[in-house]
Scaffold this active site. Structure first.
Site, PDB file in Angstrom:
ATOM      1  N   GLU A  56      14.104  42.884  40.833  1.00 21.68           N
ATOM      2  CA  GLU A  56      15.443  42.599  41.358  1.00 21.68           C
ATOM      3  C   GLU A  56      15.581  41.097  41.616  1.00 21.68           C
ATOM      4  O   GLU A  56      14.595  40.408  41.870  1.00 21.68           O
ATOM      5  CB  GLU A  56      15.657  43.429  42.638  1.00 21.68           C
ATOM      6  CG  GLU A  56      16.915  43.155  43.430  1.00 21.68           C
ATOM      7  CD  GLU A  56      18.236  43.383  42.698  1.00 21.68           C
ATOM      8  OE1 GLU A  56      18.375  42.894  41.573  1.00 21.68           O
ATOM      9  OE2 GLU A  56      19.140  43.999  43.296  1.00 21.68           O
ATOM     10  N   ASP A  57      16.817  40.616  41.572  1.00 23.39           N
ATOM     11  CA  ASP A  57      17.029  39.183  41.806  1.00 23.39           C
ATOM     12  C   ASP A  57      17.021  38.837  43.294  1.00 23.39           C
ATOM     13  O   ASP A  57      16.344  37.919  43.727  1.00 23.39           O
ATOM     14  CB  ASP A  57      18.322  38.689  41.125  1.00 23.39           C
ATOM     15  CG  ASP A  57      19.572  39.490  41.506  1.00 23.39           C
ATOM     16  OD1 ASP A  57      19.471  40.432  42.321  1.00 23.39           O
ATOM     17  OD2 ASP A  57      20.653  39.158  40.989  1.00 23.39           O
ATOM     18  N   ASP A  98      19.634  41.570  49.938  1.00 18.77           N
ATOM     19  CA  ASP A  98      20.498  41.023  50.985  1.00 18.77           C
ATOM     20  C   ASP A  98      20.559  42.084  52.093  1.00 18.77           C
ATOM     21  O   ASP A  98      19.644  42.181  52.912  1.00 18.77           O
ATOM     22  CB  ASP A  98      21.848  40.731  50.321  1.00 18.77           C
ATOM     23  CG  ASP A  98      22.872  40.084  51.237  1.00 18.77           C
ATOM     24  OD1 ASP A  98      22.525  39.745  52.366  1.00 18.77           O
ATOM     25  OD2 ASP A  98      24.032  39.925  50.820  1.00 18.77           O
ATOM     26  N   PHE A 150      25.118  31.829  50.183  1.00 20.38           N
ATOM     27  CA  PHE A 150      25.432  32.467  48.908  1.00 20.38           C
ATOM     28  C   PHE A 150      24.920  31.562  47.791  1.00 20.38           C
ATOM     29  O   PHE A 150      25.305  30.401  47.684  1.00 20.38           O
ATOM     30  CB  PHE A 150      26.936  32.716  48.749  1.00 20.38           C
ATOM     31  CG  PHE A 150      27.220  33.632  47.596  1.00 20.38           C
ATOM     32  CD1 PHE A 150      27.123  35.011  47.749  1.00 20.38           C
ATOM     33  CD2 PHE A 150      27.541  33.120  46.341  1.00 20.38           C
ATOM     34  CE1 PHE A 150      27.343  35.863  46.668  1.00 20.38           C
ATOM     35  CE2 PHE A 150      27.769  33.967  45.266  1.00 20.38           C
ATOM     36  CZ  PHE A 150      27.672  35.340  45.439  1.00 20.38           C
ATOM     37  N   ARG A 185      25.413  31.793  35.959  1.00 18.06           N
ATOM     38  CA  ARG A 185      24.123  32.473  35.767  1.00 18.06           C
ATOM     39  C   ARG A 185      23.122  31.638  34.972  1.00 18.06           C
ATOM     40  O   ARG A 185      21.925  31.727  35.187  1.00 18.06           O
ATOM     41  CB  ARG A 185      24.325  33.789  35.002  1.00 18.06           C
ATOM     42  CG  ARG A 185      24.930  34.906  35.819  1.00 18.06           C
ATOM     43  CD  ARG A 185      24.660  36.221  35.115  1.00 18.06           C
ATOM     44  NE  ARG A 185      25.591  37.263  35.494  1.00 18.06           N
ATOM     45  CZ  ARG A 185      25.460  38.052  36.570  1.00 18.06           C
ATOM     46  NH1 ARG A 185      24.435  37.894  37.373  1.00 18.06           N
ATOM     47  NH2 ARG A 185      26.346  38.985  36.834  1.00 18.06           N
TER      48      ARG A 185
HETATM   49  P1  5GP Z   1      22.556  44.087  48.930  1.00 24.03           P
HETATM   50  O1  5GP Z   1      22.929  45.451  48.449  1.00 24.03           O
HETATM   51  O2  5GP Z   1      21.081  43.937  49.241  1.00 24.03           O
HETATM   52  O3  5GP Z   1      23.409  43.651  50.071  1.00 24.03           O
HETATM   53  O4  5GP Z   1      22.948  43.095  47.794  1.00 24.03           O
HETATM   54  C1  5GP Z   1      22.214  42.934  46.662  1.00 24.03           C
HETATM   55  C2  5GP Z   1      23.054  42.390  45.555  1.00 24.03           C
HETATM   56  O5  5GP Z   1      24.080  41.529  46.067  1.00 24.03           O
HETATM   57  C3  5GP Z   1      22.237  41.553  44.631  1.00 24.03           C
HETATM   58  O6  5GP Z   1      21.699  42.313  43.588  1.00 24.03           O
HETATM   59  C4  5GP Z   1      23.251  40.535  44.149  1.00 24.03           C
HETATM   60  O7  5GP Z   1      23.931  41.053  43.033  1.00 24.03           O
HETATM   61  C5  5GP Z   1      24.236  40.393  45.282  1.00 24.03           C
HETATM   62  N1  5GP Z   1      23.984  39.223  46.128  1.00 24.03           N
HETATM   63  C6  5GP Z   1      23.557  39.189  47.395  1.00 24.03           C
HETATM   64  N2  5GP Z   1      23.441  37.931  47.857  1.00 24.03           N
HETATM   65  C7  5GP Z   1      23.824  37.146  46.830  1.00 24.03           C
HETATM   66  C8  5GP Z   1      23.914  35.717  46.670  1.00 24.03           C
HETATM   67  O8  5GP Z   1      23.617  34.900  47.549  1.00 24.03           O
HETATM   68  N3  5GP Z   1      24.336  35.286  45.452  1.00 24.03           N
HETATM   69  C9  5GP Z   1      24.673  36.132  44.432  1.00 24.03           C
HETATM   70  N4  5GP Z   1      25.083  35.582  43.304  1.00 24.03           N
HETATM   71  N5  5GP Z   1      24.590  37.470  44.544  1.00 24.03           N
HETATM   72  C10 5GP Z   1      24.174  37.971  45.738  1.00 24.03           C
END
Ligand code: 5GP
Length: 177
Positions: free
Chosen positions: A98-99, A102, A152, A165
């Site tokens: 995973e990237d 959050d 972000f 990207r």
């Molecule tokens: P979560 O479900 O953990 O809140 O969010 C995960 C997803 O939110 C990640 O896979 C990504 O797509 C997006 N995301 C969360 N923080 C960031 C950020 O700082 N930048 C970007 N581009 N995407 C984010």
């Protein structure tokens, strides 16, 4: 629209690649030559995933999963799994790539979805971890590239409305100028 974007350099390309080499070694040591299925989460983890697996020696197959939760910079809180795996992972060692984690909502849904397929073992590697923002319990990220503050980020696979990207380093996105 993106020409005037405010981007503040955050993690340099060389730092990302150095950390990826360390992660690859650590993960290889865990699997010790066992074959795995690496599952890249689309689209963000493609860049990290490719760089990571090219540094690894563990024999592997690659598959992808697509989930969506975000529109712009705010979570909608709704996680939709858009595509299924093509490889049967039952009884196999699976590694989710995973990237960023959050709130953890996306990864938690993915782990439940993948876990139902009964892999022998399921590990998670994540490039970035916004640990302060976690809202889910019982989510163990086994390997993390960088723990970051609540900013972000864009670049190196991270987008803002599908932009940025392809940048080779990670920036903090500060809106349009
Ligand atoms: P979560 O479900 O953990 O809140 O969010 C995960 C997803 O939110 C990640 O896979 C990504 O797509 C997006 N995301 C969360 N923080 C960031 C950020 O700082 N930048 C970007 N581009 N995407 C984010």
């Amino acid at each position: 629209m993106t020409a005037n974007a405010k981007l503040t350099p955050y993690i340099k390309a060389a730092e990302i690649q150095t950390r990826i080499k360390e992660l690859a070694k650590e993960i290889d040591a865990y699997y010790a030559g066992k074959e795995i299925i690496a599952i890249f989460l689309l689209n963000g983890a493609i860049f990290f995933g490719v760089d990571l697996v090219r540094q690894m020696k563990t024999p592997m197959k690659i598959d992808t999963l697509s989930a969506s939760s975000y529109s712009g910079t705010e979570s909608t809180g709704v996680i939709k799994i858009n595509s299924d795996l093509k490889i049967n992972i039952t009884g196999k060692h699976a590694l989710i790539v995973e990237d960023i984690v959050d709130t953890g909502l996306t990864l938690k849904s993915i782990v439940n979805f993948v876990g139902q397929k009964k892999p022998a073992d399921l590990k998670i590697v994540c490039l970035l971890d916004k640990y302060e923002r976690r809202v889910v319990d019982n989510l163990t990220v086994d390997y993390t590239g960088f723990k970051i503050e609540d900013n972000f980020v864009v670049g190196y696979g991270f987008d803002y409305n599908e932009n940025f990207r392809t940048l080779d380093q990670i920036y903090i996105y500060g809106g349009e100028g």
